[in-house]
Design an enzyme around this catalytic site. Structure first.
Site, PDB file in Angstrom:
ATOM      1  N   ASN A 172       0.822  -1.203   0.000  1.00  0.00           N
ATOM      2  CA  ASN A 172       0.000   0.000   0.000  1.00  0.00           C
ATOM      3  C   ASN A 172       0.862   1.261   0.000  1.00  0.00           C
ATOM      4  O   ASN A 172       1.051   1.893  -1.028  1.00  0.00           O
ATOM      5  CB  ASN A 172      -0.952  -0.016   1.205  1.00  0.00           C
ATOM      6  CG  ASN A 172      -2.146   0.895   0.995  1.00  0.00           C
ATOM      7  OD1 ASN A 172      -2.059   1.887   0.282  1.00  0.00           O
ATOM      8  ND2 ASN A 172      -3.263   0.558   1.610  1.00  0.00           N
ATOM      9  N   ASP A 173       1.408   1.592   1.166  1.00  0.00           N
ATOM     10  CA  ASP A 173       2.139   2.855   1.280  1.00  0.00           C
ATOM     11  C   ASP A 173       3.362   2.909   0.368  1.00  0.00           C
ATOM     12  O   ASP A 173       3.737   3.978  -0.108  1.00  0.00           O
ATOM     13  CB  ASP A 173       2.573   3.072   2.733  1.00  0.00           C
ATOM     14  CG  ASP A 173       1.378   3.195   3.668  1.00  0.00           C
ATOM     15  OD1 ASP A 173       0.346   3.727   3.230  1.00  0.00           O
ATOM     16  OD2 ASP A 173       1.485   2.740   4.822  1.00  0.00           O
TER      17      ASP A 173
END
Length: 475
Positions: free
Chosen positions: A401-402
């Site tokens: 994700n990040d």
């Protein structure tokens, strides 16, 4: 046993420790490096027991048996997703052991001198006197910070405590005051060693400092904390080596401390964080983003299926898989390897792009893929793969994700602002496998999920990869 033989054993252990650290720098040699390090530790422990004129081995054998049993059970039963927690606990035990061993040695000396002049009654030279006291203070402070900080890290990773960073107004000032008090108690201990209570007061103050420093860090910054606490445990051990005047403990602790600092610096660079900022308990970026999930996702997200992804892969010549913590949670590494084999059998080039902080500890993805026997030469580091991402036909983001969030480049107010990411958005087509649109550790939306060239596959990581593989085989 002869002093010369003991020193030779320590020298051999030290060389093996160095070779072990060197081996751990590459996935290809990591197993060999781990074996060297374990053998070095065995030699060091045996030599120390034979050197210290132990009166009875009963308690030592009992302790070794209990410790070995607990260690074996943990090693066998621990899930790969829980490895960061296990590392945090190991770091904590290392720090706690330093506090207790240094404290016991200090109390033994003070008991022998009956609380009076160490120099006169313990037969130590002045330099040795102060060396022992200063090393005791350093070991107690760093060991206590490591022990309590590590268990806060464990609680965060295990989701028993606040996962994110917890802060309050004036926290930096409070941290600084507690640090000054802790160091002051350490200086007082050196100046007044006959007051043994100062040691425990110092350890208690350091415990508060460890709690404050670690509680202020969370979310995507936890891998940095793990690396830093690992370094602290090594430094505490090295200081304890000076207390005991044990050369191999000094060398081993220094190696762990130095390598931990280097790793922390690498992690900080990968996260665009300041090492000084991390040291003083605050690894957060500039602040909170003003970008809302509704603005990013509403009406823009396109869902897909295994059959559709298989059709896209049918025309692909190069595929890059970007694993994240979601792969570890889903235990999808073996399914990913199977998909890789199927695609390669069709002439597709398959590689893995590994972000330095993917997962919850350094090297987390490398360990998982190695467990699934994915060849090491398939793993590409971020700096190596990014210039080629525009040539990739399909990028499959699996539970990451990040580390693929474009807000790191476009939103200066984001908590991950400035963090280098894998440029997944440059690929021709992006398939993101996630259960939902829930945010990652940084708790911010990800515009990649709504990009024109992105498709969302809402499913468990392992199930999704298996469905894609089955659909590819049926084509």
């Amino acid at each position: 046993m002869s002093v010369n033989i003991i020193n030779l054993a320590y020298l051999l252990a030290s060389v093996l420790f160095i070779l072990g650290i060197k081996g751990l720098t590459s996935p290809r040699t990591a197993v060999r490096g781990n074996t060297y390090s374990a053998l070095a530790m065995l030699i060091a422990v045996v030599a120390t027991l034979l050197d210290k004129n132990v009166l009875t081995f009963e308690y030592i054998i009992a302790g070794v048996a209990v410790g070995a049993l607990i260690g074996a059970i943990l090693a066998i039963r621990i899930e790969m997703t829980a490895m960061p927690q296990l590392v945090a606990v190991f770091n904590g035990f290392g720090g706690g052991a330093s506090v207790l061993v240094a404290g016991a040695a200090f109390l033994e000396v003070m008991g022998a001198t009956q609380g009076s002049d160490l120099l006169a009654k313990a037969g130590l030279a002045p330099a040795q006197d102060y060396q022992m006291l200063i090393a005791t203070a350093i070991s107690g402070i760093i060991g206590s910070v490591t022990f309590f900080g590590s268990f806060i890290a464990f609680a965060k990773l295990q989701r028993l405590f606040l996962e994110g960073a917890a802060s309050f107004p004036g926290q930096r000032i409070v941290n600084l005051l507690v640090a000054i008090i802790t160091v002051g108690l350490g200086i007082a201990l050196v100046m007044q060693p006959q007051n043994v209570n100062l040691y425990w007061l110092m350890v208690a103050a350091a415990a508060i400092l460890g709690l404050l420093l670690t509680v202020a860090i969370g979310g995507a910054d936890m891998p940095v904390v793990i690396a830093l606490l690992n370094s602290y445990s090594g430094l505490a051990a090295a200081a304890t080596g000076f207390v005991l005047q044990n050369n191999v403990l000094i060398i081993a602790g220094s190696l762990v401390g130095a390598s931990g600092v280097i790793l922390t610096k690498i992690m900080c660079k990968a996260m665009n964080r300041s090492l000084v900022n991390v040291l003083f308990g605050g690894a957060l970026g500039p602040g909170e983003t003003t970008v809302s999930s509704d603005d990013v996702y509403e009406g823009k997200v396109k869902a897909t299926s295994g059959e559709e992804v298989a059709m896209i892969l049918d025309g692909a010549r190069r595929v890059v898989i970007i694993p994240g913590y979601g792969m570890a949670v889903a235990q999808a590494q073996h399914a990913v390897r199977d998909l890789m084999n199927i695609l390669e059998a069709r002439g597709v080039q398959v590689e893995f792009a590994i972000h330095p902080v993917a997962g919850r500890m350094p090297g987390h993805m490398n360990v998982l893929l190695a467990e699934a026997e994915v060849p090491y030469d398939k793993l590409r580091e971020m700096d190596s793969i990014n210039p080629e991402m525009s040539q990739v036909d399909v990028a499959i983001v699996l539970g990451a994700n990040d580390v693929v969030n474009p807000l790191a480049k476009t939103d200066p107010s984001s908590p991950i602002a400035g963090m280098p990411i894998i440029d997944v958005d440059q690929a021709h087509t992006v398939v993101v496998i996630k259960r939902s649109l829930s945010p990652g550790f940084a708790k911010i939306p990800n515009p990649l999920f709504a990009a024109d060239n992105a498709l969302m596959y809402f499913e468990d990581g392992k199930v999704a990869i298996q469905e894609i593989a089955q659909a590819v085989k049926e084509q």
